[in-house]
Motif scaffolding. Structure first.
Motif, PDB file in Angstrom:
ATOM      1  N   ARG A 130       4.997  22.871  27.070  1.00  0.00           N
ATOM      2  CA  ARG A 130       4.842  22.124  28.304  1.00  0.00           C
ATOM      3  C   ARG A 130       6.303  22.474  29.231  1.00  0.00           C
ATOM      4  O   ARG A 130       6.205  22.863  30.415  1.00  0.00           O
ATOM      5  CB  ARG A 130       4.881  20.783  28.204  1.00  0.00           C
ATOM      6  CG  ARG A 130       4.950  19.923  29.307  1.00  0.00           C
ATOM      7  CD  ARG A 130       5.038  18.312  29.153  1.00  0.00           C
ATOM      8  NE  ARG A 130       6.290  18.135  28.711  1.00  0.00           N
ATOM      9  CZ  ARG A 130       6.653  17.646  27.549  1.00  0.00           C
ATOM     10  NH1 ARG A 130       5.731  17.608  26.633  1.00  0.00           N
ATOM     11  NH2 ARG A 130       7.899  17.397  27.160  1.00  0.00           N
ATOM     12  N   ASP A 131       7.516  22.738  28.484  1.00  0.00           N
ATOM     13  CA  ASP A 131       8.729  22.800  29.323  1.00  0.00           C
ATOM     14  C   ASP A 131       9.396  23.918  28.628  1.00  0.00           C
ATOM     15  O   ASP A 131       9.166  23.903  27.086  1.00  0.00           O
ATOM     16  CB  ASP A 131       9.619  21.528  29.299  1.00  0.00           C
ATOM     17  CG  ASP A 131       8.832  20.328  29.806  1.00  0.00           C
ATOM     18  OD1 ASP A 131       8.555  20.441  31.119  1.00  0.00           O
ATOM     19  OD2 ASP A 131       8.409  19.418  29.410  1.00  0.00           O
ATOM     20  N   VAL A 132      10.386  24.517  29.121  1.00  0.00           N
ATOM     21  CA  VAL A 132      11.136  25.538  28.731  1.00  0.00           C
ATOM     22  C   VAL A 132      12.693  25.254  28.761  1.00  0.00           C
ATOM     23  O   VAL A 132      12.959  25.134  30.031  1.00  0.00           O
ATOM     24  CB  VAL A 132      10.817  26.812  29.031  1.00  0.00           C
ATOM     25  CG1 VAL A 132      11.699  28.037  28.358  1.00  0.00           C
ATOM     26  CG2 VAL A 132       9.292  27.205  28.695  1.00  0.00           C
ATOM     27  N   THR A 133      13.375  25.420  27.809  1.00  0.00           N
ATOM     28  CA  THR A 133      14.643  25.245  28.001  1.00  0.00           C
ATOM     29  C   THR A 133      15.468  26.627  27.382  1.00  0.00           C
ATOM     30  O   THR A 133      15.084  27.020  26.286  1.00  0.00           O
ATOM     31  CB  THR A 133      15.204  24.190  27.311  1.00  0.00           C
ATOM     32  OG1 THR A 133      14.705  22.908  28.045  1.00  0.00           O
ATOM     33  CG2 THR A 133      16.952  24.006  27.272  1.00  0.00           C
ATOM     34  N   PHE A 134      16.767  26.951  27.964  1.00  0.00           N
ATOM     35  CA  PHE A 134      17.574  28.237  27.283  1.00  0.00           C
ATOM     36  C   PHE A 134      18.760  27.303  27.035  1.00  0.00           C
ATOM     37  O   PHE A 134      19.294  26.751  27.740  1.00  0.00           O
ATOM     38  CB  PHE A 134      17.596  29.320  28.292  1.00  0.00           C
ATOM     39  CG  PHE A 134      16.606  30.088  28.497  1.00  0.00           C
ATOM     40  CD1 PHE A 134      15.258  30.031  27.841  1.00  0.00           C
ATOM     41  CD2 PHE A 134      16.722  31.154  29.222  1.00  0.00           C
ATOM     42  CE1 PHE A 134      14.256  30.739  27.958  1.00  0.00           C
ATOM     43  CE2 PHE A 134      15.564  32.184  29.586  1.00  0.00           C
ATOM     44  CZ  PHE A 134      14.508  31.852  28.722  1.00  0.00           C
ATOM     45  N   GLY A 135      19.315  27.653  25.787  1.00  0.00           N
ATOM     46  CA  GLY A 135      20.674  27.329  25.217  1.00  0.00           C
ATOM     47  C   GLY A 135      21.341  28.034  24.483  1.00  0.00           C
ATOM     48  O   GLY A 135      20.775  29.103  23.818  1.00  0.00           O
TER      49      GLY A 135
END
Length: 235
Positions: A130-135
Motif C-alpha cells: 500500500r505504501d512505500v518508504t525508503f530508509g
C-alpha cells in the motif's frame, strides 16, 4: 556535501537521474512470509527480504527499503527495523550495494538504481503493498534521501538515520522525512551534516521531523521506536 538545492530543470526520467519505474500492483505470484535471501543474476546476494505473516483480510504491507551504511551488508540494513516489523506489518527489503557503498556516493546514480528498480518490481509482484518508504543509516541514509526525493510520487516517507547529505538530480512529490543524528557523531559530524541539511529541507518545503540524541554514529533503541511511531502514525 550537506546542501540540497532545487534542480534547475527536470530531465527526462532515466535511471541515471535516479528515477525508478517499479510501482505497486496486484501480486501476480504470491511470495511466502519470513526471511528470504534473493540472489543476483551473477549468483551474489541481491537483497534480504523479511515479510511478516499476512494480516487479517489480506491487508497490504508498508514496504520499507532499507539501505546499509558504507562497508555494510544487506543483513545490517534489514536489522535497522527488523525488531519492529511484525508489530507494524512492515515488509522489509534490504538490498546489497554492488560496491562498498552506493553508486551515488561513488560518483553518480547507476547500477544500484537499476538493481533496486528490478528488486522492487520483483517484490511488488509477490506481495500486496500500500505504501512505500525508503530508509537507511549513514551512507544509506544519504542514499535513501537522495533516491526518495527523486521518486516522491512512489515514496511517501523517508527515514534517514545519521545522514551526510541529500543530492537528488531531480525531485518529484513531497515525501515526509524523519532525520536523526547523534550529537557526538565522529563519522558524520552533526554540525556539517544534519544541522545544515534539515534547515535546507525545511526551506524547500519538505515536512521534516528531526531528533538529536546524546551519542555517536548509531541508532539507539528509543530513536528506532520514535522513527517507527512517526512512520506508522497517519500524517
Amino acid at each position: 556535501m550537506s546542501e540540497l538545492r532545487p534542480p534547475a530543470r527536470q530531465p527526462v526520467d532515466d535511471p541515471r537521474h535516479g528515477r525508478l519505474a517499479a510501482r505497486p500492483r496486484p501480486p501476480g505470484s504470491p511470495a511466502p512470509a519470513g526471511l528470504l535471501p534473493l540472489s543476483a543474476p551473477d549468483g551474489g546476494l541481491l537483497a534480504m527480504v523479511y515479510a511478516p505473516e499476512p494480516a487479517a483480510a489480506g491487508a497490504a504491507y508498508r514496504l520499507v527499503l532499507l539501505l546499509h551504511g558504507a562497508g555494510g551488508s544487506a543483513r545490517q540494513g534489514l536489522e535497522l527495523l527488523l525488531p519492529v516489523a511484525d508489530a507494524h506489518h512492515l515488509l522489509l527489503v534490504a538490498p546489497q550495494a554492488v560496491a562498498s557503498s552506493w553508486d551515488l556516493i561513488a560518483g553518480g546514480f547507476g547500477v544500484d538504481v537499476r538493481r533496486i528498480d528490478g528488486l522492487l518490481a520483483t517484490v511488488f509482484d509477490g506481495y500486496p503493498v500500500r505504501d512505500v518508504t525508503f530508509g537507511g543509516f549513514s551512507d544509506g541514509a544519504s542514499y535513501a534521501l537522495s533516491l526518495g526525493l527523486t521518486n516522491g510520487e512512489l515514496v511517501d516517507a523517508v527515514l534517514a538515520f545519521s545522514p551526510g547529505f541529500a543530492a537528488p538530480l531531480v525531485t518529484h512529490g513531497r515525501p515526509r522525512i524523519f532525520v536523526s543524528h547523534g550529537v557526538d557523531d565522529r563519522v558524520l559530524p552533526i554540525d556539517v551534516c544534519s544541522r545544515r541539511l534539515v534547515p535546507h529541507l525545511h526551506d524547500l518545503g519538505y515536512e521534516v521531523a528531526y531528533e538529536e540524541f546524546p551519542g555517536g554514529h548509531e541508532i539507539p533503541a528509543p530513536i528506532r521506536q520514535s522513527a517507527t511511531t512517526w512512520l506508522t502514525t497517519a500524517p
